[in-house]
Design a protein around this motif. Structure first.
Motif, PDB file in Angstrom:
ATOM      1  N   GLY A 193      -3.311  65.373  40.406  1.00  0.00           N
ATOM      2  CA  GLY A 193      -2.373  65.464  41.511  1.00  0.00           C
ATOM      3  C   GLY A 193      -0.942  65.695  41.092  1.00  0.00           C
ATOM      4  O   GLY A 193      -0.168  66.330  41.803  1.00  0.00           O
ATOM      5  N   GLY A 194      -0.533  65.127  39.945  1.00  0.00           N
ATOM      6  CA  GLY A 194       0.820  65.338  39.462  1.00  0.00           C
ATOM      7  C   GLY A 194       1.789  64.217  39.756  1.00  0.00           C
ATOM      8  O   GLY A 194       2.957  64.308  39.391  1.00  0.00           O
ATOM      9  N   SER A 195       1.322  63.145  40.409  1.00  0.00           N
ATOM     10  CA  SER A 195       2.170  61.985  40.669  1.00  0.00           C
ATOM     11  C   SER A 195       1.309  60.735  40.562  1.00  0.00           C
ATOM     12  O   SER A 195       0.400  60.526  41.371  1.00  0.00           O
ATOM     13  CB  SER A 195       2.803  62.057  42.069  1.00  0.00           C
ATOM     14  OG  SER A 195       3.315  60.787  42.451  1.00  0.00           O
ATOM     15  N   ALA A 196       1.610  59.897  39.578  1.00  0.00           N
ATOM     16  CA  ALA A 196       0.843  58.662  39.397  1.00  0.00           C
ATOM     17  C   ALA A 196       0.954  57.765  40.625  1.00  0.00           C
ATOM     18  O   ALA A 196      -0.027  57.164  41.063  1.00  0.00           O
ATOM     19  CB  ALA A 196       1.338  57.924  38.149  1.00  0.00           C
ATOM     20  N   ALA A 197       2.162  57.665  41.171  1.00  0.00           N
ATOM     21  CA  ALA A 197       2.374  56.800  42.327  1.00  0.00           C
ATOM     22  C   ALA A 197       1.511  57.239  43.507  1.00  0.00           C
ATOM     23  O   ALA A 197       0.882  56.418  44.186  1.00  0.00           O
ATOM     24  CB  ALA A 197       3.846  56.800  42.725  1.00  0.00           C
ATOM     25  N   VAL A 198       1.447  58.550  43.757  1.00  0.00           N
ATOM     26  CA  VAL A 198       0.653  59.059  44.873  1.00  0.00           C
ATOM     27  C   VAL A 198      -0.841  58.889  44.594  1.00  0.00           C
ATOM     28  O   VAL A 198      -1.617  58.532  45.488  1.00  0.00           O
ATOM     29  CB  VAL A 198       0.999  60.527  45.171  1.00  0.00           C
ATOM     30  CG1 VAL A 198       0.116  61.076  46.286  1.00  0.00           C
ATOM     31  CG2 VAL A 198       2.469  60.664  45.559  1.00  0.00           C
ATOM     32  N   ASP A 199      -1.262  59.123  43.354  1.00  0.00           N
ATOM     33  CA  ASP A 199      -2.673  58.933  43.016  1.00  0.00           C
ATOM     34  C   ASP A 199      -3.119  57.503  43.301  1.00  0.00           C
ATOM     35  O   ASP A 199      -4.201  57.265  43.856  1.00  0.00           O
ATOM     36  CB  ASP A 199      -2.916  59.257  41.542  1.00  0.00           C
ATOM     37  CG  ASP A 199      -3.036  60.746  41.272  1.00  0.00           C
ATOM     38  OD1 ASP A 199      -3.232  61.515  42.234  1.00  0.00           O
ATOM     39  OD2 ASP A 199      -2.933  61.139  40.102  1.00  0.00           O
ATOM     40  N   LEU A 200      -2.315  56.523  42.911  1.00  0.00           N
ATOM     41  CA  LEU A 200      -2.675  55.127  43.143  1.00  0.00           C
ATOM     42  C   LEU A 200      -2.732  54.811  44.639  1.00  0.00           C
ATOM     43  O   LEU A 200      -3.606  54.068  45.088  1.00  0.00           O
ATOM     44  CB  LEU A 200      -1.687  54.211  42.427  1.00  0.00           C
ATOM     45  CG  LEU A 200      -1.844  54.178  40.896  1.00  0.00           C
ATOM     46  CD1 LEU A 200      -0.601  53.594  40.241  1.00  0.00           C
ATOM     47  CD2 LEU A 200      -3.085  53.380  40.500  1.00  0.00           C
ATOM     48  N   CYS A 201      -1.826  55.409  45.405  1.00  0.00           N
ATOM     49  CA  CYS A 201      -1.858  55.197  46.858  1.00  0.00           C
ATOM     50  C   CYS A 201      -3.044  55.905  47.493  1.00  0.00           C
ATOM     51  O   CYS A 201      -3.647  55.382  48.442  1.00  0.00           O
ATOM     52  CB  CYS A 201      -0.549  55.677  47.480  1.00  0.00           C
ATOM     53  SG  CYS A 201       0.873  54.632  47.053  1.00  0.00           S
ATOM     54  N   ASP A 202      -3.401  57.079  46.983  1.00  0.00           N
ATOM     55  CA  ASP A 202      -4.583  57.773  47.508  1.00  0.00           C
ATOM     56  C   ASP A 202      -5.851  56.995  47.190  1.00  0.00           C
ATOM     57  O   ASP A 202      -6.802  56.992  47.983  1.00  0.00           O
ATOM     58  CB  ASP A 202      -4.660  59.188  46.944  1.00  0.00           C
ATOM     59  CG  ASP A 202      -3.741  60.157  47.674  1.00  0.00           C
ATOM     60  OD1 ASP A 202      -3.276  59.820  48.778  1.00  0.00           O
ATOM     61  OD2 ASP A 202      -3.493  61.260  47.139  1.00  0.00           O
ATOM     62  N   LEU A 203      -5.894  56.324  46.052  1.00  0.00           N
ATOM     63  CA  LEU A 203      -7.009  55.420  45.762  1.00  0.00           C
ATOM     64  C   LEU A 203      -7.055  54.303  46.799  1.00  0.00           C
ATOM     65  O   LEU A 203      -8.123  53.983  47.337  1.00  0.00           O
ATOM     66  CB  LEU A 203      -6.845  54.840  44.354  1.00  0.00           C
ATOM     67  CG  LEU A 203      -7.831  53.750  43.948  1.00  0.00           C
ATOM     68  CD1 LEU A 203      -9.257  54.283  43.894  1.00  0.00           C
ATOM     69  CD2 LEU A 203      -7.436  53.148  42.596  1.00  0.00           C
ATOM     70  N   ALA A 204      -5.907  53.725  47.104  1.00  0.00           N
ATOM     71  CA  ALA A 204      -5.833  52.664  48.107  1.00  0.00           C
ATOM     72  C   ALA A 204      -6.299  53.147  49.476  1.00  0.00           C
ATOM     73  O   ALA A 204      -6.911  52.400  50.235  1.00  0.00           O
ATOM     74  CB  ALA A 204      -4.404  52.137  48.203  1.00  0.00           C
ATOM     75  N   ALA A 205      -6.013  54.412  49.784  1.00  0.00           N
ATOM     76  CA  ALA A 205      -6.340  54.973  51.100  1.00  0.00           C
ATOM     77  C   ALA A 205      -7.763  55.501  51.197  1.00  0.00           C
ATOM     78  O   ALA A 205      -8.153  56.035  52.236  1.00  0.00           O
ATOM     79  CB  ALA A 205      -5.351  56.094  51.434  1.00  0.00           C
ATOM     80  N   GLY A 206      -8.553  55.388  50.121  1.00  0.00           N
ATOM     81  CA  GLY A 206      -9.935  55.854  50.159  1.00  0.00           C
ATOM     82  C   GLY A 206     -10.092  57.338  49.892  1.00  0.00           C
ATOM     83  O   GLY A 206     -11.149  57.903  50.143  1.00  0.00           O
ATOM     84  N   ARG A 207      -9.075  57.977  49.341  1.00  0.00           N
ATOM     85  CA  ARG A 207      -9.133  59.407  49.058  1.00  0.00           C
ATOM     86  C   ARG A 207      -9.590  59.710  47.634  1.00  0.00           C
ATOM     87  O   ARG A 207      -9.847  60.859  47.295  1.00  0.00           O
ATOM     88  CB  ARG A 207      -7.742  60.019  49.289  1.00  0.00           C
ATOM     89  CG  ARG A 207      -7.283  59.923  50.742  1.00  0.00           C
ATOM     90  CD  ARG A 207      -5.791  60.195  50.861  1.00  0.00           C
ATOM     91  NE  ARG A 207      -5.353  60.159  52.254  1.00  0.00           N
ATOM     92  CZ  ARG A 207      -4.081  60.118  52.635  1.00  0.00           C
ATOM     93  NH1 ARG A 207      -3.122  60.102  51.719  1.00  0.00           N
ATOM     94  NH2 ARG A 207      -3.767  60.078  53.917  1.00  0.00           N
ATOM     95  N   LEU A 208      -9.650  58.685  46.810  1.00  0.00           N
ATOM     96  CA  LEU A 208     -10.146  58.776  45.441  1.00  0.00           C
ATOM     97  C   LEU A 208     -10.991  57.548  45.157  1.00  0.00           C
ATOM     98  O   LEU A 208     -10.832  56.506  45.812  1.00  0.00           O
ATOM     99  CB  LEU A 208      -8.983  58.821  44.438  1.00  0.00           C
ATOM    100  CG  LEU A 208      -8.050  60.022  44.450  1.00  0.00           C
ATOM    101  CD1 LEU A 208      -6.811  59.725  43.605  1.00  0.00           C
ATOM    102  CD2 LEU A 208      -8.760  61.269  43.937  1.00  0.00           C
ATOM    103  N   ASP A 209     -11.860  57.668  44.151  1.00  0.00           N
ATOM    104  CA  ASP A 209     -12.647  56.515  43.706  1.00  0.00           C
ATOM    105  C   ASP A 209     -12.067  55.883  42.453  1.00  0.00           C
ATOM    106  O   ASP A 209     -12.356  54.714  42.157  1.00  0.00           O
ATOM    107  CB  ASP A 209     -14.092  56.935  43.434  1.00  0.00           C
ATOM    108  CG  ASP A 209     -14.776  57.493  44.669  1.00  0.00           C
ATOM    109  OD1 ASP A 209     -14.842  56.765  45.678  1.00  0.00           O
ATOM    110  OD2 ASP A 209     -15.226  58.658  44.627  1.00  0.00           O
TER     111      ASP A 209
END
Length: 271
Positions: A193-209
């Motif tokens: 994705g290019g942003s660690a902060a966004v990746d961690l939030c997308d994990l929280a939101a159920g968009r990543l495992d």
């Protein structure tokens, strides 16, 4: 019951992230990625990055002058209150340079060394994620009101969608590419994705495992780590360790441990 101080800190973090996000969004030149000279686009991004950090630190200094600050762009004060702000004013600078939407303002607040509040604002997606320790993770966006976040039910590892990132040092990137090559056949797929902060939030939101990356700094992950954990994810570094520059791993329960074991087996934490 949420500590009133933590709520106060969160509200200030939200205000600072909102203001900095608006500055970065509205101040970005439309032709930034195709500027006339090689250095000028980077110079402009650096200027915007520094301006956003100054906006954030100025607001904090005005409202809470005794707090400490650690910022990516050099802000560093010890403070005397036991509270420290950990700031990444622009996480995902290459995305910002190219006009891609996945960049964020990340602000975490620590009390006596423990992260107690975090905000990640993603202006181009119209989303802001936030959490207070013990209060769950939440997001606002195109929907009405704040939505409570929960990570996905854990799939088998071979059905997991995992995000990662790559260092800008050529030798490190080569090793990371080899780790990814070995990992991909064992997963559903990998995203970058290019942003660690966004990746961690997308994990929280159920968009990543799951998510992993080597070489992160405290400001890259502090807010996103809290948000992911408050949404039910597990986070760590090498087995038995906390997230660090050596390795950061995050995942839904059931994905986290097997992913962490594979990364350890593959030597993801060293050249």
């Amino acid at each position: 019951m949420t500590d009133p101080l933590h709520t106060e800190l969160l509200e200030l973090a939200q205000e600072a992230a909102r203001r900095a996000g608006a500055l970065l969004r509205d101040g970005r030149p439309a032709d930034l990625a195709v500027a006339a000279t090689k250095s000028s686009p980077i110079d402009v991004v650096t200027e915007m990055d520094i301006a956003a950090e100054k906006l954030i630190t100025g607001l904090i200094a005005e409202r809470r002058p005794d707090d400490g600050i650690l910022g990516e762009e050099g802000a560093a004060t010890e403070g005397t209150s036991g509270v420290r702000w950990v700031i990444d004013p622009l996480d995902g600078t290459v995305n910002y340079l190219y006009g891609l939407p996945t960049w964020a303002v990340s602000i975490a607040v620590e009390q006596d060394g423990e992260t107690v509040a975090g905000v990640v604002a993603v202006p181009m997606r119209g989303e802001t994620f936030h959490a207070v320790l013990g209060g769950g993770a939440w997001a606002t966006g195109a929907w009405d009101g704040a939505r409570r976040l929960a990570c996905r039910p854990a799939p088998p590892l071979d059905q997991a969608l995992v995000s990662t990132g790559f260092n800008y040092v050529a030798e490190v990137r080569a090793h990371q590419a080899e780790v990814a090559r070995r990992l991909i056949p064992r997963l559903r797929d990998i995203r970058r994705g290019g942003s660690a902060a966004v990746d961690l939030c997308d994990l929280a939101a159920g968009r990543l495992d799951g998510y992993y990356e080597r070489g992160l700094h405290a400001w890259d992950l502090a807010a996103g780590d809290l948000i992911a954990r408050e949404a039910g994810a597990l986070t760590g570094g090498r087995p038995g360790q906390r997230p660090s520059g050596d390795l950061t791993v995050a995942g839904t329960p059931g994905v986290f441990e097997p992913l962490q074991r594979l990364l350890e087996d593959f030597g993801a934490w060293h050249d």
